[in-house]
Motif scaffolding. Structure first.
Motif, PDB file in Angstrom:
ATOM      1  N   CYS A  44     -11.343  -0.028  -2.629  1.00 16.33           N
ATOM      2  CA  CYS A  44     -10.671  -1.312  -2.378  1.00 16.33           C
ATOM      3  C   CYS A  44     -11.420  -2.130  -1.324  1.00 16.33           C
ATOM      4  O   CYS A  44     -11.597  -3.341  -1.462  1.00 16.33           O
ATOM      5  CB  CYS A  44      -9.230  -1.084  -1.956  1.00 16.33           C
ATOM      6  SG  CYS A  44      -9.045   0.116  -0.625  1.00 16.33           S
TER       7      CYS A  44
ATOM      8  N   CYS B  79      -8.284   0.097  -7.750  1.00 16.98           N
ATOM      9  CA  CYS B  79      -7.730   1.342  -7.195  1.00 16.98           C
ATOM     10  C   CYS B  79      -7.440   2.351  -8.319  1.00 16.98           C
ATOM     11  O   CYS B  79      -6.651   2.070  -9.218  1.00 16.98           O
ATOM     12  CB  CYS B  79      -6.453   1.046  -6.411  1.00 16.98           C
ATOM     13  SG  CYS B  79      -5.696   2.554  -5.766  1.00 16.98           S
TER      14      CYS B  79
ATOM     15  N   TYR C  12       0.841  -1.195   0.000  1.00 16.43           N
ATOM     16  CA  TYR C  12       0.000   0.000   0.000  1.00 16.43           C
ATOM     17  C   TYR C  12       0.878   1.247   0.000  1.00 16.43           C
ATOM     18  O   TYR C  12       1.805   1.355   0.807  1.00 16.43           O
ATOM     19  CB  TYR C  12      -0.899  -0.022   1.246  1.00 16.43           C
ATOM     20  CG  TYR C  12      -1.655   1.245   1.518  1.00 16.43           C
ATOM     21  CD1 TYR C  12      -2.462   1.831   0.543  1.00 16.43           C
ATOM     22  CD2 TYR C  12      -1.604   1.855   2.772  1.00 16.43           C
ATOM     23  CE1 TYR C  12      -3.173   3.000   0.806  1.00 16.43           C
ATOM     24  CE2 TYR C  12      -2.314   3.016   3.051  1.00 16.43           C
ATOM     25  CZ  TYR C  12      -3.090   3.586   2.054  1.00 16.43           C
ATOM     26  OH  TYR C  12      -3.789   4.735   2.312  1.00 16.43           O
TER      27      TYR C  12
ATOM     28  N   CYS D 194      -2.797   7.442  -2.251  1.00 18.99           N
ATOM     29  CA  CYS D 194      -4.191   7.101  -1.910  1.00 18.99           C
ATOM     30  C   CYS D 194      -5.058   8.348  -1.746  1.00 18.99           C
ATOM     31  O   CYS D 194      -4.653   9.310  -1.106  1.00 18.99           O
ATOM     32  CB  CYS D 194      -4.172   6.286  -0.611  1.00 18.99           C
ATOM     33  SG  CYS D 194      -5.812   5.808  -0.026  1.00 18.99           S
TER      34      CYS D 194
ATOM     35  N   CYS E 294     -13.748  -5.798  -2.080  1.00 14.16           N
ATOM     36  CA  CYS E 294     -13.142  -7.025  -1.536  1.00 14.16           C
ATOM     37  C   CYS E 294     -14.206  -8.097  -1.269  1.00 14.16           C
ATOM     38  O   CYS E 294     -15.087  -7.914  -0.433  1.00 14.16           O
ATOM     39  CB  CYS E 294     -12.376  -6.714  -0.257  1.00 14.16           C
ATOM     40  SG  CYS E 294     -11.622  -8.185   0.464  1.00 14.16           S
TER      41      CYS E 294
ATOM     42  N   CYS F 247      -8.840  -5.588  -5.344  1.00 11.12           N
ATOM     43  CA  CYS F 247      -8.557  -4.285  -4.728  1.00 11.12           C
ATOM     44  C   CYS F 247      -7.492  -3.536  -5.520  1.00 11.12           C
ATOM     45  O   CYS F 247      -7.577  -2.320  -5.705  1.00 11.12           O
ATOM     46  CB  CYS F 247      -8.126  -4.467  -3.277  1.00 11.12           C
ATOM     47  SG  CYS F 247      -6.765  -5.625  -3.057  1.00 11.12           S
TER      48      CYS F 247
ATOM     49  N   LEU G 198      -2.249   0.535  -4.639  1.00  9.37           N
ATOM     50  CA  LEU G 198      -2.062  -0.846  -4.189  1.00  9.37           C
ATOM     51  C   LEU G 198      -1.351  -1.625  -5.288  1.00  9.37           C
ATOM     52  O   LEU G 198      -1.674  -1.467  -6.468  1.00  9.37           O
ATOM     53  CB  LEU G 198      -3.414  -1.513  -3.893  1.00  9.37           C
ATOM     54  CG  LEU G 198      -4.253  -0.885  -2.781  1.00  9.37           C
ATOM     55  CD1 LEU G 198      -5.653  -1.499  -2.757  1.00  9.37           C
ATOM     56  CD2 LEU G 198      -3.582  -1.062  -1.431  1.00  9.37           C
TER      57      LEU G 198
END
Ligand code: SF4
Ligand code: SF4
Length: 158
Positions: free
Chosen positions: A60, A99, A49, A54, A64, A95, A104
């Protein structure tokens, strides 16, 4: 043939197979952790990460399928940041794919051992640390698999 004799024969065959691969130099396993196999690009190992990329969108965690990724919110950070629970992760890569910021990434690290179940839950601070393979960190020899017409598979040093 009695059941005992049949069972004895099966055990004998299993022991013979074990002995064969113990002394046969043609075995295809490697001496981990002194050696490790270089994995191909795109291998879905532990996830890295990058918090600086971000935007805290939460996609994400939403995508999942195993409820392994979740947003960790605080009073001062209502949007939160993702953390991962490796007890639940099935390494599907959803995920990573969803993104929008490439925050990620999958890594080739797959051989980390945890001492407890709690250690497998990584909050954002731990999730942002680069996963390290113990074999690589220990200076293991890197091998690559090569197809062999006679043996099927062998390994060469990289
Ligand atoms: S790889 Fe799949 S299971 Fe693991 S955290 Fe990402 S979306 Fe969830
Ligand atoms: S999808 Fe990417 S940008 Fe959005 S919260 Fe997750 S890691 Fe951050």
């Amino acid at each position: 043939m009695s059941r005992q004799l049949a069972s004895f024969k099966l055990h004998l065959r299993a022991v013979a197979t074990g002995l064969k691969y113990l002394f046969l130099p043609n075995r295809i396993t490697v001496y981990y952790p002194e050696e490790y196999i270089e994995l191909p690009e795109g291998y879905r190992g532990l996830i890295r990460y990058y918090p600086d990329r971000c935007i805290q969108c939460g996609l994400c965690a939403m995508i999942c399928p195993a409820s392994a990724m979740k947003m960790y919110r605080t009073k001062t950070d209502r949007k939160g940041r993702p953390g991962i629970n490796y007890q639940r992760c099935i390494f599907c890569g959803f995920c990573v794919d969803i993104c929008p910021q490439n925050a990620l990434e999958t890594t080739k690290v797959h051989d980390v051992a945890y001492k407890s179940l709690e250690e497998m839950i990584l909050p954002p601070e731990k999730f942002s640390q680069e996963p390290i393979s113990p074999a690589v960190a220990g200076g293991a020899r890197k091998l690559k698999p090569v197809f062999d017409e006679e043996r099927g598979l062998r390994h060469e040093r990289v």
